[in-house]
Every structure is written in structure tokens, then in C-alpha cells.
Design a protein around this motif. Structure first.
Motif, PDB file in Angstrom:
ATOM      1  N   HIS A  27       1.349   4.628  -2.452  1.00 19.80           N
ATOM      2  CA  HIS A  27       1.433   6.036  -2.038  1.00 19.80           C
ATOM      3  C   HIS A  27       2.614   6.719  -2.695  1.00 19.80           C
ATOM      4  O   HIS A  27       2.505   7.842  -3.171  1.00 19.80           O
ATOM      5  N   HIS A  54       0.844  -1.196   0.000  1.00 17.40           N
ATOM      6  CA  HIS A  54       0.000   0.000   0.000  1.00 17.40           C
ATOM      7  C   HIS A  54       0.881   1.249   0.000  1.00 17.40           C
ATOM      8  O   HIS A  54       0.624   2.208  -0.732  1.00 17.40           O
ATOM      9  N   ASP A  88      -7.392   7.042   3.728  1.00 21.57           N
ATOM     10  CA  ASP A  88      -6.643   5.967   4.387  1.00 21.57           C
ATOM     11  C   ASP A  88      -6.738   6.070   5.901  1.00 21.57           C
ATOM     12  O   ASP A  88      -6.858   5.058   6.597  1.00 21.57           O
ATOM     13  N   HIS A 126      -6.514  11.316  -0.527  1.00 20.47           N
ATOM     14  CA  HIS A 126      -6.146   9.895  -0.488  1.00 20.47           C
ATOM     15  C   HIS A 126      -5.721   9.511   0.930  1.00 20.47           C
ATOM     16  O   HIS A 126      -6.200   8.546   1.498  1.00 20.47           O
TER      17      HIS A 126
HETATM   18 ZN   LIG Z   1      -3.505   4.773   0.319  1.00 21.56          ZN
END
Ligand SMILES: [Zn+2]
Length: 312
Positions: A70, A66, A184, A180
Motif C-alpha cells: 500500500h 500487504h 481490500d 484498491h
Molecule cells: Zn491492498
């Protein structure tokens, strides 16, 4: 144009020679902040991958995957800032490079949508085939991830614009990264709460259920971002309030606005093309009337003489 042979141009036309880069007022600040957050994510990514290999932890490696998404998204944003800065005065871009950040924002919305789909698939899979969650290892990892996330959100916070503005979208490139990481963070909070509940009650379904809720949340963020970015890329009217203000300021001395186009050129920059009909239209006066709107960076006014027809 050769200045030696060109006829002298009246001083009031100097406005046309202004710097026309159409970059956001916070371009340099935002570019710097994107790089800081990229640095934080690269260090976290390295720690996750090394930790994952050392402790043979699947959760750490998954977190690393993940985090690498990013890093890719942040590098896209950083590349857009650098490209726009480098080509700010490039005459090949007829209306400047202010939209490059919106293109990067759209690309990042697509990445975000794919992330949402991946989380949703994994969560449904785990709801159908439950697996025992090792809460003792996963909980501190989720908490550490959230801490890094919150730090990045603080650094990426878009600058507040004061006063008269019709541009609520601001710099969409940094907003995309901010959005974003905010999505998260919400998913992390949901996950931590679900894991704490699951650990206390020995349930296995709360973790994937939180994952599914998180996927819906991330999907909504992605949709919102894609919609806003594509609106600017497709020259959708950015603000009816701005358009009406332009129209009202042009309709003086019996003049009538017969054609008006308003669109966004970049963060905080808009263009207007207007055809004004009337017997006593003074273009210089109309330009002056529009000069008080700070986010109007490029104005073209054509005067239609009564009797002649305008071809749209
Ligand atoms: Zn993310």
C-alpha cells in the motif's frame, strides 16, 4: 517571442494564451489526501512489523507485507501528483502533464493484479494443504486492519463534481488508490465472515475459500483500473456523448464537420481538433459555440475551403 517586436494580437485570441496545465480541479486536495493516507499506512506498517517481531506473529508480518505494498502504491500516486504539479507549465510536455496520474493508475493496476495472483496462489495452496487457523489471534487483527482500511477509504473518497460533465472517470490517480483500498475492505469483510464461520463450525477450508473469492474480486478491480487508465493513455475516445455534442455545435450555417478528433488531456480536460467545411464558416462563432462545454480545454478548428482537399 519578443513582445517589443511582435505585432499586436487581437484580444479575442487571448484564449490561446490561457494557462494550459490540464491538471484536475481537485489536484491539490487529492494530493494532500494521498499524503494523509500514506502517513496512516506507514504508522500501521510500523505497528505491524514491530508487533510481528514482538509476538512472533506470522499473520502480523504478512499484514505488514500487504501494508508495505500500500505504501508503495500510495507513494507512486503521490509522486505522480508532485511531478505533475512541478511540470505543470513545462513546455516540453506538448499537451501538459494531465495524464501522469493515469500512468500512475496503470502502474498501480499492475501491482493490484500481482496482489490478486499472490492471494490466489496462497489460497489454492491452503485449500490443497489445509492448516489449522488460529482464529483467536487472526480475527482481531483482521478487524483492526479493516478499521484502518475504512478510515483510508473515507479520506480518499474522490470529490463529487456537480453539473454538466462528460468525464465520469475524474481523477483516476486517487480513484486507483480508493479502488484498491475498497477491494481490500471487501476482501477483509469476506475473510472475517469466513473466519467467524470457520471458528464456529471448526472448518479449515472457509478461510482459503474466502481468500480465493477475494483474489477474483481484486483481479476484477485491477482489470477495470488497467482498462480505464490505458484508454486515456492511448487516446481512446473518452465520451461519444461529448464528441456528438462537439459535432452538433460545429454543424451550423450549413457547415459540415469532415474530421473530428476528441481526446482526454487530464482529469476533466479534453482537446478537440476539427476540420469544418462550408462556404460561410465563421471560426470565431464556432469557438464561441464550443466555449459552453466546460471540459473542452483545447480546441483547434481548421476551415476547409470548398475545392481544396484536406490531408488527414
Ligand atoms: Zn491492498
Amino acid at each position: 517571442m519578443n513582445a517589443a517586436v511582435a505585432p499586436p494580437v487581437p484580444e479575442e485570441l487571448d484564449a490561446f494564451r490561457r494557462d494550459r496545465t490540464y491538471l484536475g480541479a481537485d489536484h491539490h486536495r487529492n494530493e494532500r489526501r494521498i499524503w494523509i493516507v500514506t502517513g496512516i499506512c506507514v504508522v500501521t506498517l510500523a505497528a505491524q512489523l514491530v508487533g510481528g517481531a514482538l509476538f512472533k506473529s506470522v499473520a502480523l508480518t504478512a499484514g505488514g507485507l500487504h501494508m508495505s505494498a500500500h505504501v508503495a502504491a500510495l507513494l507512486t500516486a503521490a509522486a505522480a501528483y508532485a511531478f505533475a504539479r512541478r511540470h505543470a507549465a513545462d513546455p516540453r510536455f506538448s499537451f501538459g502533464v494531465g495524464k501522469v496520474g493515469y500512468l500512475a493508475g496503470f502502474a498501480n493496476a499492475v501491482v493490484l493484479a500481482i496482489t490478486a495472483l499472490a492471494i490466489a496462489t496462497e489460497s489454492v495452496e491452503r485449500l490443497i494443504h489445509p492448516e489449522a487457523v488460529r482464529y483467536d489471534g487472526a480475527l482481531p487483527l483482521a478487524a483492526a486492519g479493516l478499521a484502518v482500511n475504512l478510515l483510508c477509504i473515507v479520506v480518499l473518497r474522490p470529490a463529487r463534481r456537480k453539473g454538466h460533465t462528460h468525464d465520469r472517470d475524474g481523477d483516476l490517480n486517487i480513484s486507483a488508490a480508493h479502488l484498491h483500498l475498497s477491494a481490500d475492505a471487501m476482501v477483509s469483510v469476506l475473510t472475517i465472515a469466513a473466519m467467524a464461520l470457520g471458528a464456529a463450525l471448526h472448518w479449515d477450508w472457509t478461510d482459503p475459500a474466502a481468500g480465493l473469492a477475494g483474489a477474483i474480486l481484486v483481479g476484477r478491480f485491477a482489470w477495470n483500473l488497467a482498462r480505464r487508465a490505458s484508454a486515456t493513455l492511448l487516446d481512446v475516445n473518452p465520451s461519444s456523448a461529448l464528441t456528438e455534442e462537439v459535432r452538433a455545435r460545429l454543424q451550423v450555417d450549413g457547415a459540415e464537420v469532415v474530421d473530428l478528433h476528441v481526446w482526454r488531456l487530464g482529469p476533466g480536460h479534453h482537446a478537440a481538433v476539427a476540420v469544418v467545411a462550408g462556404l460561410h464558416v465563421d471560426v470565431a462563432r464556432l469557438r464561441q459555440a464550443l466555449a459552453v462545454i466546460p471540459e473542452l480545454s483545447h480546441v483547434t478548428i481548421e476551415v476547409a475551403t470548398p475545392g481544396a482537399t484536406h490531408q488527414p
